[in-house]
Design a protein around this motif. Structure first.
Motif, PDB file in Angstrom:
ATOM      1  N   UNK A 157       1.959  -0.651  15.452  1.00  0.00           N
ATOM      2  CA  UNK A 157       2.056  -1.075  14.049  1.00  0.00           C
ATOM      3  C   UNK A 157       1.835   0.124  13.125  1.00  0.00           C
ATOM      4  N   UNK A 158       0.864   0.994  13.481  1.00  0.00           N
ATOM      5  CA  UNK A 158       0.569   2.179  12.658  1.00  0.00           C
ATOM      6  C   UNK A 158       1.780   3.089  12.563  1.00  0.00           C
ATOM      7  N   UNK A 159       2.423   3.329  13.712  1.00  0.00           N
ATOM      8  CA  UNK A 159       3.581   4.225  13.736  1.00  0.00           C
ATOM      9  C   UNK A 159       4.749   3.616  12.963  1.00  0.00           C
ATOM     10  N   UNK A 160       4.967   2.334  13.123  1.00  0.00           N
ATOM     11  CA  UNK A 160       6.061   1.689  12.396  1.00  0.00           C
ATOM     12  C   UNK A 160       5.782   1.681  10.888  1.00  0.00           C
ATOM     13  N   UNK A 161       4.497   1.527  10.521  1.00  0.00           N
ATOM     14  CA  UNK A 161       4.130   1.565   9.095  1.00  0.00           C
ATOM     15  C   UNK A 161       4.421   2.941   8.515  1.00  0.00           C
ATOM     16  N   UNK A 162       4.152   3.988   9.301  1.00  0.00           N
ATOM     17  CA  UNK A 162       4.398   5.359   8.818  1.00  0.00           C
ATOM     18  C   UNK A 162       5.895   5.627   8.682  1.00  0.00           C
ATOM     19  N   UNK A 163       6.721   4.925   9.483  1.00  0.00           N
ATOM     20  CA  UNK A 163       8.174   5.105   9.410  1.00  0.00           C
ATOM     21  C   UNK A 163       8.801   4.339   8.256  1.00  0.00           C
ATOM     22  N   UNK A 164       8.049   3.363   7.719  1.00  0.00           N
ATOM     23  CA  UNK A 164       8.597   2.544   6.629  1.00  0.00           C
ATOM     24  C   UNK A 164       8.051   2.970   5.269  1.00  0.00           C
ATOM     25  N   UNK A 165       7.617   4.225   5.170  1.00  0.00           N
ATOM     26  CA  UNK A 165       7.275   4.766   3.861  1.00  0.00           C
ATOM     27  C   UNK A 165       5.814   4.768   3.510  1.00  0.00           C
ATOM     28  N   UNK A 166       4.921   4.622   4.500  1.00  0.00           N
ATOM     29  CA  UNK A 166       3.481   4.650   4.227  1.00  0.00           C
ATOM     30  C   UNK A 166       2.853   5.897   4.848  1.00  0.00           C
TER      31      UNK A 166
ATOM     32  N   UNK B 221       0.833  -1.223   0.000  1.00  0.00           N
ATOM     33  CA  UNK B 221       0.000   0.000   0.000  1.00  0.00           C
ATOM     34  C   UNK B 221       0.859   1.261   0.000  1.00  0.00           C
ATOM     35  N   UNK B 222       0.332   2.321  -0.596  1.00  0.00           N
ATOM     36  CA  UNK B 222       0.931   3.656  -0.444  1.00  0.00           C
ATOM     37  C   UNK B 222       0.304   4.374   0.746  1.00  0.00           C
ATOM     38  N   UNK B 223      -1.028   4.207   0.848  1.00  0.00           N
ATOM     39  CA  UNK B 223      -1.794   4.903   1.896  1.00  0.00           C
ATOM     40  C   UNK B 223      -2.616   3.876   2.660  1.00  0.00           C
ATOM     41  N   UNK B 224      -2.578   3.975   3.988  1.00  0.00           N
ATOM     42  CA  UNK B 224      -3.331   3.060   4.846  1.00  0.00           C
ATOM     43  C   UNK B 224      -4.254   3.889   5.729  1.00  0.00           C
ATOM     44  N   UNK B 225      -5.529   3.513   5.768  1.00  0.00           N
ATOM     45  CA  UNK B 225      -6.464   4.184   6.681  1.00  0.00           C
ATOM     46  C   UNK B 225      -6.970   3.161   7.697  1.00  0.00           C
ATOM     47  N   UNK B 226      -6.800   3.493   8.975  1.00  0.00           N
ATOM     48  CA  UNK B 226      -7.244   2.607  10.060  1.00  0.00           C
ATOM     49  C   UNK B 226      -8.410   3.307  10.750  1.00  0.00           C
ATOM     50  N   UNK B 227      -9.554   2.621  10.825  1.00  0.00           N
ATOM     51  CA  UNK B 227     -10.762   3.233  11.383  1.00  0.00           C
ATOM     52  C   UNK B 227     -10.551   3.872  12.739  1.00  0.00           C
ATOM     53  N   UNK B 228      -9.807   3.180  13.613  1.00  0.00           N
ATOM     54  CA  UNK B 228      -9.595   3.724  14.964  1.00  0.00           C
ATOM     55  C   UNK B 228      -8.408   3.050  15.619  1.00  0.00           C
ATOM     56  N   UNK B 229      -7.572   3.827  16.312  1.00  0.00           N
ATOM     57  CA  UNK B 229      -6.502   3.257  17.133  1.00  0.00           C
ATOM     58  C   UNK B 229      -7.088   2.999  18.513  1.00  0.00           C
TER      59      UNK B 229
END
Length: 551
Positions: A391-400, A375-383
């Protein structure tokens, strides 16, 4: 007489010419009103005619879509009369009988209503189709109740149930009419509340719950059973809460209904959440952001990576904002994947995943899987938990680019909430692009709002926040807004971009007060300050802003 007058009015307002009037008089069919002839011949449209009548005669237009009709007035005028004359009763106000009509210059109808009701009729104008829709909606309810053995006592305005067996078919119609009426009134939720001797039907419109109907308690079980059948629930189980879903077509709109039942001591309570799937997706410039806030949000979501969080309480419009952001980002060159519970609006070109905890498909587990979907962009309904946040923060650090919501009261507290989840400060500072905190306030009715000088308390609040103001708008109430003074809602935002200075403070694990000071230095407007700007612009009132912002 009335025919000649409507022609004169349209001539006077320069909507038609003398030649067009003569053409219409020649072409008018039997039992056709002259206004209808103009529309049929495409000489003038309905709105031109209604506007000309309003300008010339002072007869106000009424928006029936926002109007809840008083049930009692329907008993004063029968359906046949309403259909024949294209009128719909609205309410009693003092000694006046308010009604909407397609032809307010038909004085014979006004005289008949005076004799029939014993009140002084006051006409409002509305399009013909709107009136016919309301006749079907409201008088249809009456016919259905009579078929169920429910009659209305005009003197006491109470519902009386006859002891005849209740027929199933009318109950199907009754539930359908409750749903149709709610969609027509733009309700977000329907509440069916059992009391000791009756059932209350309440609609939540623009965030406010109002009673719209009362039914006798006798029909509760049959009503609940019908809803359970429609939503695939177990009709034999009444002791535990149940959840269901209905997808249907109401008034040419695709509607998704989320049903929840709750056993109470008086019987089962039902709440139905209404999602209009056919509604057009909100654009970024339509959710209430001012130009400065919109630019900040666009800058946040334009970054190729990082995490953008939307915060606020339940029902504050967070999901709508996320969808508006996705709508801006959605194009064939990016792969967008969402994890939601539930998937509220289906977006073309977006891969949407529904969470299913019963088969262990949680936010965290789904998120791990979709990161392998390129994915380029990931949307998660709610943290909701630490695992999803990490996982969300690590995903944002790996280019998402990651978009999500979180339940906090304001933007700064979102940062401290992530710290409370024991996420390392350096991870937050390097991944977080920005936070959008928001609330919803009711929008002033454009038809009846008026300007007035601010009172002492208002002037003091504006002065305290360094906002110059010489007038504010008030809500008066009119038929267009169902006498509420408000119609629709708008977002109030607190946008916090994470600057280099803010990143440094977060990495150093500084306290709330220091983060707040830095946010102010960076030019962040609080929810209250943004709300005050909307009051100054005449969009809402101070009372609405103070309901959602601390002062």
């Amino acid at each position: 007489m009335a025919l000649k007058r409507i022609g004169d009015v349209l001539l006077q307002e320069k909507v038609i010419t003398k030649a067009q009037l003569e053409e219409a008089l020649k072409s008018k069919e039997k039992d056709e009103r002259l206004g209808e002839t103009f529309v049929r011949l495409k000489i003038a449209n309905e709105m031109q005619i209604l506007k000309a009548l309003e300008n010339s005669t002072g007869v106000q237009r009424v928006s029936l879509a926002n109007f809840t009709i008083d049930e009692f007035v329907l008993t004063l005028v029968d359906e046949t009369f309403c259909r024949r004359n294209v009128i719909i009763p609205l309410r009693i106000e003092g000694n006046r009988f308010l009604f909407a009509t397609y032809d307010p210059l038909d004085f014979s109808v006004i005289e008949e209503l005076r004799i029939m009701t014993g009140y002084r009729p006051k006409a409002y104008s509305a399009p013909k189709n709107d009136i016919l829709t309301q006749i079907e909606k409201y008088y249809g309810f009456t016919r259905t109740l009579e078929a169920l053995g429910v009659k209305q006592n005009i003197m006491s305005e109470e519902l009386i149930v006859e002891e005849d067996d209740l027929d199933d078919t009318p109950m199907v119609k009754l539930v359908n009419q409750i749903l149709t009426s709610a969609v027509f009134q733009r309700a977000s939720d329907i509440h069916i509340d059992p009391l000791d001797d009756k059932i209350l039907i309440r609609y939540r419109v623009d965030g406010v719950l109002d009673i719209v109907r009362e039914f006798p308690y006798k029909i509760l079980n049959q009503m609940i059973s019908r809803i359970k059948v429609m939503s695939g629930m177990d009709i034999t189980e009444t002791r535990i809460p149940q959840d269901g879903r209905i997808q249907t077509l109401i008034q040419q709109k695709n509607i998704d209904l989320r049903i929840s039942t709750l056993p109470t001591v008086r019987g089962e309570k039902v709440v139905m959440r209404i999602l209009d799937l056919s509604g057009s997706m909100n654009k970024m410039n339509a959710i209430g952001l001012d130009p400065r806030e919109e630019k900040l949000v666009r800058d946040m979501i334009a970054k190729p990576n990082g995490i953008v969080l939307v915060s606020g309480p339940t029902g504050s419009g967070k999901t709508t904002t996320l969808y508006a952001c996705l709508n801006e980002l959605n194009n064939p060159h990016v792969n967008i994947v969402t994890v939601e519970d539930p998937v509220e609006i289906k977006m073309p070109g977006v891969n949407q995943v529904q969470v299913h905890p019963e088969v262990n498909l949680t936010f965290a587990k789904a998120l791990r899987s979709i990161l392998r979907q390129d994915p380029n962009i990931v949307m998660i309904g709610e943290i909701r938990d630490v695992e999803t946040a990490e996982i969300s923060i690590r995903a944002s650090l790996t280019g998402h680019l990651v978009l999500s919501t979180i339940h906090t009261n304001d933007s700064i507290k979102t940062i401290t909430r992530l710290l409370d989840m024991e996420i390392e400060p350096f991870l937050i500072s390097s991944s977080l692009s920005g936070v959008i905190s928001q609330r919803l306030v009711r929008r002033l009715c454009s038809e009846c709002s008026y300007e007035e000088k601010p009172n002492e308390i208002e002037a003091e609040i504006f002065h305290k926040h360094h906002i110059e103001i010489d007038h504010v708008k008030r809500a008066k109430g009119c038929p267009s807004c169902n006498y509420k003074g408000y119609a629709g809602r708008v977002g109030v935002f607190e946008v916090l971009p994470i600057t280099k200075e803010m990143q440094k403070l977060i990495a150093e694990n500084k306290g709330l007060s220091e983060l707040e000071k830095q946010a102010k230095k960076d030019g962040m407007k609080t929810i209250l300050e943004s709300g005050l700007e909307k009051v100054k612009d005449g969009i809402t009132t101070l009372e609405e802003v103070l309901k959602v912002a601390n002062e």
